[in-house]
Scaffold this motif. Structure first.
Motif, PDB file in Angstrom:
ATOM      1  N   ARG A 421       0.460  -1.174   0.065  1.00 48.89           N
ATOM      2  CA  ARG A 421       0.514  -0.087  -0.334  1.00 48.89           C
ATOM      3  C   ARG A 421       0.684   1.525  -0.207  1.00 48.89           C
ATOM      4  NH1 ARG A 421      -4.451   1.383   4.367  1.00 48.89           N
ATOM      5  NH2 ARG A 421      -5.629   3.700   3.601  1.00 48.89           N
ATOM      6  N   LEU A 422       1.813   1.361   0.404  1.00 49.98           N
ATOM      7  CA  LEU A 422       3.146   2.808   0.895  1.00 49.98           C
ATOM      8  C   LEU A 422       3.261   2.499  -0.716  1.00 49.98           C
ATOM      9  CD1 LEU A 422       4.247   4.967   2.092  1.00 49.98           C
ATOM     10  CD2 LEU A 422       5.805   3.123   3.241  1.00 49.98           C
ATOM     11  N   HIS A 423       3.973   1.796  -0.556  1.00 51.94           N
ATOM     12  CA  HIS A 423       5.081   1.428  -2.573  1.00 51.94           C
ATOM     13  C   HIS A 423       3.166   2.041  -3.633  1.00 51.94           C
ATOM     14  CE1 HIS A 423       5.720  -0.937  -6.457  1.00 51.94           C
ATOM     15  NE2 HIS A 423       6.627   0.274  -5.988  1.00 51.94           N
ATOM     16  N   TRP A 424       2.427   1.826  -3.508  1.00 51.18           N
ATOM     17  CA  TRP A 424       1.536   2.248  -4.258  1.00 51.18           C
ATOM     18  C   TRP A 424       1.616   3.435  -4.535  1.00 51.18           C
ATOM     19  CZ3 TRP A 424      -2.762   4.855  -3.335  1.00 51.18           C
ATOM     20  CH2 TRP A 424      -4.501   4.655  -4.439  1.00 51.18           C
ATOM     21  N   LEU A 425       1.366   4.192  -3.351  1.00 49.11           N
ATOM     22  CA  LEU A 425       1.772   5.186  -2.828  1.00 49.11           C
ATOM     23  C   LEU A 425       2.348   6.403  -3.428  1.00 49.11           C
ATOM     24  CD1 LEU A 425      -0.026   8.299  -1.303  1.00 49.11           C
ATOM     25  CD2 LEU A 425       0.895   7.291   0.876  1.00 49.11           C
ATOM     26  N   LEU A 426       3.570   5.710  -2.808  1.00 49.43           N
ATOM     27  CA  LEU A 426       4.467   6.227  -3.190  1.00 49.43           C
ATOM     28  C   LEU A 426       4.650   6.333  -5.319  1.00 49.43           C
ATOM     29  CD1 LEU A 426       7.925   7.313  -2.796  1.00 49.43           C
ATOM     30  CD2 LEU A 426       8.656   4.905  -2.986  1.00 49.43           C
ATOM     31  N   THR A 427       4.438   5.482  -5.884  1.00 47.86           N
ATOM     32  CA  THR A 427       4.125   4.851  -7.318  1.00 47.86           C
ATOM     33  C   THR A 427       3.026   5.699  -7.223  1.00 47.86           C
ATOM     34  OG1 THR A 427       5.022   3.086  -7.080  1.00 47.86           O
ATOM     35  CG2 THR A 427       3.822   3.436  -9.185  1.00 47.86           C
ATOM     36  N   GLU A 428       2.109   6.493  -7.209  1.00 49.12           N
ATOM     37  CA  GLU A 428       0.795   7.263  -7.695  1.00 49.12           C
ATOM     38  C   GLU A 428       1.335   8.719  -7.585  1.00 49.12           C
ATOM     39  OE1 GLU A 428      -3.908   8.133  -6.366  1.00 49.12           O
ATOM     40  OE2 GLU A 428      -2.564   8.284  -4.717  1.00 49.12           O
ATOM     41  N   LEU A 429       2.362   8.943  -6.401  1.00 44.17           N
ATOM     42  CA  LEU A 429       2.803  10.892  -6.021  1.00 44.17           C
ATOM     43  C   LEU A 429       3.750  10.887  -7.196  1.00 44.17           C
ATOM     44  CD1 LEU A 429       3.072  11.214  -2.500  1.00 44.17           C
ATOM     45  CD2 LEU A 429       1.696  12.228  -4.093  1.00 44.17           C
ATOM     46  N   GLN A 430       4.325   9.688  -7.743  1.00 46.68           N
ATOM     47  CA  GLN A 430       5.584   9.809  -9.306  1.00 46.68           C
ATOM     48  C   GLN A 430       4.694  10.034  -9.859  1.00 46.68           C
ATOM     49  OE1 GLN A 430       7.669   6.186  -7.526  1.00 46.68           O
ATOM     50  NE2 GLN A 430      10.012   7.358  -7.585  1.00 46.68           N
ATOM     51  N   GLU A 431       3.639   9.476 -10.003  1.00 45.60           N
ATOM     52  CA  GLU A 431       3.178   9.892 -11.222  1.00 45.60           C
ATOM     53  C   GLU A 431       2.821  10.528 -11.950  1.00 45.60           C
ATOM     54  OE1 GLU A 431       1.312   6.294 -11.715  1.00 45.60           O
ATOM     55  OE2 GLU A 431       1.957   4.949 -12.376  1.00 45.60           O
ATOM     56  N   ALA A 432       2.507  11.536 -10.713  1.00 47.85           N
ATOM     57  CA  ALA A 432       1.097  12.653 -10.686  1.00 47.85           C
ATOM     58  C   ALA A 432       2.525  13.550 -10.431  1.00 47.85           C
ATOM     59  CB  ALA A 432       0.793  12.695  -9.177  1.00 47.85           C
ATOM     60  N   CYS A 433       3.703  13.930 -10.161  1.00 45.05           N
ATOM     61  CA  CYS A 433       4.757  14.671 -10.328  1.00 45.05           C
ATOM     62  C   CYS A 433       5.100  15.140 -12.380  1.00 45.05           C
ATOM     63  CB  CYS A 433       6.130  14.534  -9.461  1.00 45.05           C
ATOM     64  SG  CYS A 433       5.387  14.439  -7.722  1.00 45.05           S
ATOM     65  N   GLN A 434       5.282  14.207 -12.513  1.00 46.47           N
ATOM     66  CA  GLN A 434       6.044  13.825 -14.509  1.00 46.47           C
ATOM     67  C   GLN A 434       4.835  14.537 -15.209  1.00 46.47           C
ATOM     68  OE1 GLN A 434       6.231   9.914 -15.019  1.00 46.47           O
ATOM     69  NE2 GLN A 434       7.970   9.435 -13.185  1.00 46.47           N
TER      70      GLN A 434
END
Length: 434
Positions: A421-434
């Motif tokens: 779940r934390l990895h999913w949040l990390l991935t989501e925020l990374q994609e939002a910043c791109q």
């Protein structure tokens, strides 16, 4: 303080800002942390601070100043303890090489926590209750050319009674119970050692027992063997059994490598005084802990960088240490605060930092939450441990480690992971910043 800030900040700074500073407090700040003396690993948050944004931002430099050097010195001391083994006595004597008087006190305090037995810093002994030890200086010995210069001469009575014996004030003041001779001011074999033996044997006849000798130069291993041989000969010849067990202490730029050589070459050394290589931490002069924003008003934050090691892990987190069937910790796991706690025997799907593209499953035998809340709403809410309790906790924490993780040379990397779940949040925020 506010008046000083007015004098250095731009004149356009609003008065309301200074009014706010005048009423500033930490009544809304909550701090949770790994218990002091615990082993921590890279990327694992060992301190978590919650509160009003400006207040917790102002705490950043203070907290980093308090934990960086303290953690560094305690870690360095623990490494020396691991090198020395459990039986050798370690004395911190780095006051003359430390980073100023404040750094010296911190070094004495956290060296003791890390596993040293005593300090030569008398003020640290007074303030923190650390055992104080030390010997005399070479310059003190050099200041005398004969016993006739030691005045006044006094009488020292045998412990068992009888006629007083005429000895210098030196004997009465510090040779009685804590006579530890410094042997190498001139020559160990021709001066220091025979003179020590003569005085120690004379004091023995009066009922006093010398506690040790110190050597500060030369081949310390070889000299320790020669000194022990002489002590054994004196013990046998004069029928003084304890004489052969007199402690031999050494100093002189002692490093981790020195301790390794002492053990490898079978030295007769009982105590080691460590100064510069302990308090200045030459292998890593600074620790580099950082203080990062991970959540604001319930919204997770991410510092994005191409270097994965410098990328922050978003969100308020709970940290767990996972243990195997042998009782060794094998992984630290970061989870979002709202996630259910993992349990012993539960299969967990995780992502190891540095290998985030690959999911792994682990089953811990024991699960330990690492953080405790020590300050809630500005008030201490958990009893703080004493220095001796912290010191014991350091050794207990180290003893639990798998030897492959604990060894000082080429240790096996210790994995730190995040939940799916934390990895999913990390991935989501990374994609939002791109």
């Amino acid at each position: 303080d506010v008046a000083y800030l007015r004098s250095v900040l731009p004149s356009t700074t609003e008065d309301a800002f200074f009014d706010y500073l005048a009423t500033l407090d930490t009544s809304e700040v909550t701090v949770s942390a790994v218990p002091e003396g615990s082993v921590v690993f890279a990327r694992v948050p060992f301190l978590q601070v919650k509160g009003p944004l400006l207040v917790v931002q102002l705490l950043e430099t203070t907290l980093l100043c308090l934990v960086n050097y303290a953690s560094l010195v305690a870690t360095n001391a623990a490494r020396f303890r691991l090198r020395a083994g459990p039986d050798m006595k370690l004395m911190e004597m780095g006051l003359r090489r430390a980073q100023g008087p404040d750094g010296a006190l911190s070094a004495s305090k956290y060296s003791y926590i890390g596993g040293f037995d005593c300090t030569s810093n008398v003020l640290a002994g007074k303030l923190y209750g650390i055992p104080v030890r030390g010997t005399i200086a070479h310059s003190f010995i050099m200041s005398f050319t004969s016993l006739e210069e030691v005045q006044p001469r006094v009488s020292l009575s045998p412990l068992a009674g009888g006629d007083p014996v005429d000895l210098p004030l030196l004997a009465e003041s510090w040779l009685q119970q804590d006579f530890q001779g410094l042997l190498d001011t001139y020559c160990v074999r021709r001066s220091g050692l025979p003179n020590f033996c003569a005085v120690a044997l004379a004091l023995h006849q009066l009922g006093y027992r010398a506690i040790g000798v110190r050597v500060d130069s030369g081949d310390l291993v070889q000299q320790s063997k020669e000194i022990r041989q002489v002590f054994r000969a004196c013990a046998a010849h004069f029928q003084v059994p304890w004489f052969e067990t007199i402690a031999i202490a050494v100093s002189n730029d002692i490093s981790e490598q020195s301790l390794e050589e002492f053990r490898r070459e079978g030295s007769e050394i009982d105590m080691v005084g460590v100064g510069m290589n302990l308090v200045t931490c030459p292998l890593q002069p600074s620790l580099g802990c950082v203080y990062k924003l991970v959540e604001v008003n319930g919204s997770p934050c991410l510092k994005l960088t191409e270097d994965e090691e410098k990328m922050t892990i978003p969100g308020t987190k709970t940290i767990y240490r996972l243990y195997d069937a042998a009782g060794h910790p094998f992984m630290d796991l970061m989870a979002l605060e709202e996630e259910p706690s993992p349990t012993a025997g539960q299969e967990l799907e995780i992502r190891v930092l540095g290998q985030l593209n690959e999911a792994t499953k682990v089953v811990p035998t024991t699960v330990e939450p690492l953080h405790r809340t020590y300050i809630r709403d500005g008030q201490v809410c958990e009893p703080l441990p004493s220095l001796s309790e912290m010191r014991s906790h350091v050794q207990a924490s180290l003893s639990l480690l798998n030897p492959a993780h604990r060894r000082l040379r080429d240790p096996q990397p210790y994995p730190v992971a995040v939940t799916e779940r934390l990895h999913w949040l990390l991935t989501e925020l990374q994609e939002a910043c791109q």
